[in-house]
Design an enzyme around this catalytic site. Sequence first.
Site, PDB file in Angstrom:
ATOM      1  N   LEU A 169       0.697  -1.063  -0.247  1.00  0.00           N
ATOM      2  CA  LEU A 169      -0.384   0.831  -0.301  1.00  0.00           C
ATOM      3  C   LEU A 169       0.854   1.272   0.040  1.00  0.00           C
ATOM      4  CD1 LEU A 169      -3.054   0.859   0.328  1.00  0.00           C
ATOM      5  CD2 LEU A 169      -1.937   1.047   2.687  1.00  0.00           C
ATOM      6  N   TYR A 170       2.000   1.281   0.522  1.00  0.00           N
ATOM      7  CA  TYR A 170       2.800   2.746   0.641  1.00  0.00           C
ATOM      8  C   TYR A 170       3.210   2.615  -0.538  1.00  0.00           C
ATOM      9  CZ  TYR A 170       7.140   5.481   1.709  1.00  0.00           C
ATOM     10  OH  TYR A 170       8.736   5.627   0.783  1.00  0.00           O
ATOM     11  N   ALA A 171       3.376   1.745  -1.416  1.00  0.00           N
ATOM     12  CA  ALA A 171       4.536   1.708  -2.744  1.00  0.00           C
ATOM     13  C   ALA A 171       2.811   2.273  -3.420  1.00  0.00           C
ATOM     14  CB  ALA A 171       4.551   0.607  -3.371  1.00  0.00           C
ATOM     15  N   THR A 173       0.535   4.274  -2.384  1.00  0.00           N
ATOM     16  CA  THR A 173       0.198   6.108  -2.544  1.00  0.00           C
ATOM     17  C   THR A 173       1.348   6.722  -2.997  1.00  0.00           C
ATOM     18  OG1 THR A 173       1.428   5.447  -0.122  1.00  0.00           O
ATOM     19  CG2 THR A 173      -0.972   5.292   0.196  1.00  0.00           C
ATOM     20  N   LYS A 174       2.947   6.117  -3.172  1.00  0.00           N
ATOM     21  CA  LYS A 174       3.670   6.329  -3.527  1.00  0.00           C
ATOM     22  C   LYS A 174       3.675   6.694  -5.513  1.00  0.00           C
ATOM     23  CE  LYS A 174       6.462   8.047  -0.538  1.00  0.00           C
ATOM     24  NZ  LYS A 174       6.353   9.408   0.059  1.00  0.00           N
TER      25      LYS A 174
END
Length: 359
Positions: A169-171, A173-174
């Site tokens: 999810l981090y990736a 959002t980036k």
Amino acid sequence: GWDSLVAQSATPADPDCNLSILVTGAAGFVGFHVSLALKKRGDGVVGVDNFNRYYDPSLKRDRAKILERNGVFVVEADINDSELLEKLLSIGKFTHVVHLAAQAGVRYAMKNPDSYIHSNIAGLISVLESIKSANPQPALIWASSSSVYGLNSKVPFSEKDRTDQPASLYAATKKAGEEIAHAYNHIYGISITGLRFFTVYGPWGRPDMAYFSFTKDILKRKRIMIYEGPNQRSVARDFTYVDDIVKGCLAALDTAEKSTGSGGKKTGPAQLRVYNLGNTSPVMVKKLVSILEKLLKVEARKQVLPMPRNGDVMFTHANLSLAETELGYKPTTDLQTGLKNFVKWYLYYYYFQSEKSVM
Ligand code: NAD
Ligand code: UGA
């Protein structure tokens, strides 16, 4: 604090007010180093940070104390407070916003997905909205991530490679941030540079990252887990020393064109750029551990697991041609030297606490 900052500027957009660069996430690892470097070369810098508890906030407070001692005041606020950001941008003569505040970390998203939406999506939009309302509009330089390359296995990663397979999810959002940046650049003529950092390490680093937690656990004789890929395909990272990242950020700032303003019609489209900032020298996690063992003179208790961690990509490796050509970016610190500096700082900071006020 905030009042004295406002007082420094007698009238809104005071021509004598020397504040020219706003750094979000200034009490964070990269934000601290970037703010200090900008200040040291003579730029007027103000920081924003919410000092959240993702990792030890006292480390963030200590970074902010050093910044303040060097003339960089860090306003305690959330980047979602766009009213405050607008007010801040109206008191100085801001030419650039360096946006580094985010919910970092790949695996924490499984525990707390909301914080990624809050800081990396809503927060970025809030920063862009406040830039949009500023007059003149500052240029934006912001941190994306190597994680946008996701499951792409064609290494080294070039800026034009596919980024449609995020592994976390981090990736995601980036990657979404890069698309949000595209839209704001297109509609409002904001000049935007996205920097894809590759696993940054160094003094004053992030306690949630592997090199930091390994150091802590090795010294405490606690067992560490090394996640490896199956079939001898070891997990590797293009570990990049923070001073190299700082140089890349400053070069991106110095080469940023001015925003053209709404529509950008008269002067042509506003600048929109994306660069890899890595080390172009991937190292297996096993090797990272062996360097730390030598520096700490302690053998680690290791457990090697034959799989990558859920949400982790196997391999990162930056192609730096574009950053080198357009920014003059060339990393100069190898992992051995960089980790030596980190370990020196770590021992000083955690074992000689009484003197930690000295940088
Ligand atoms: P960090 O967590 O040390 O710094 C981020 C700072 O932003 C923290 O001090 C935090 O308190 C602040 N912050 C977070 N959400 C906020 C909010 N909503 N409002 C105000 N402040 C907020 O992380 P870092 O390693 O310094 O990373 C800086 C940037 O670089 C981030 O955008 C991160 O995603 C990106 N990045 C870092 C790495 C790395 O390896 N360190 C790699 C790729 C990308
Ligand atoms: C790092 C940052 O944490 C992210 O914020 C950033 O976006 C990302 O770099 C990036 O380059 O874009 P990561 O590379 O996963 O993410 O950094 P670490 O958490 O320090 O992990 C480094 C390596 O060590 C990974 O391969 C991980 O699987 C491994 N590791 C981590 C272990 O083997 N054991 C552990 O206990 C922890």
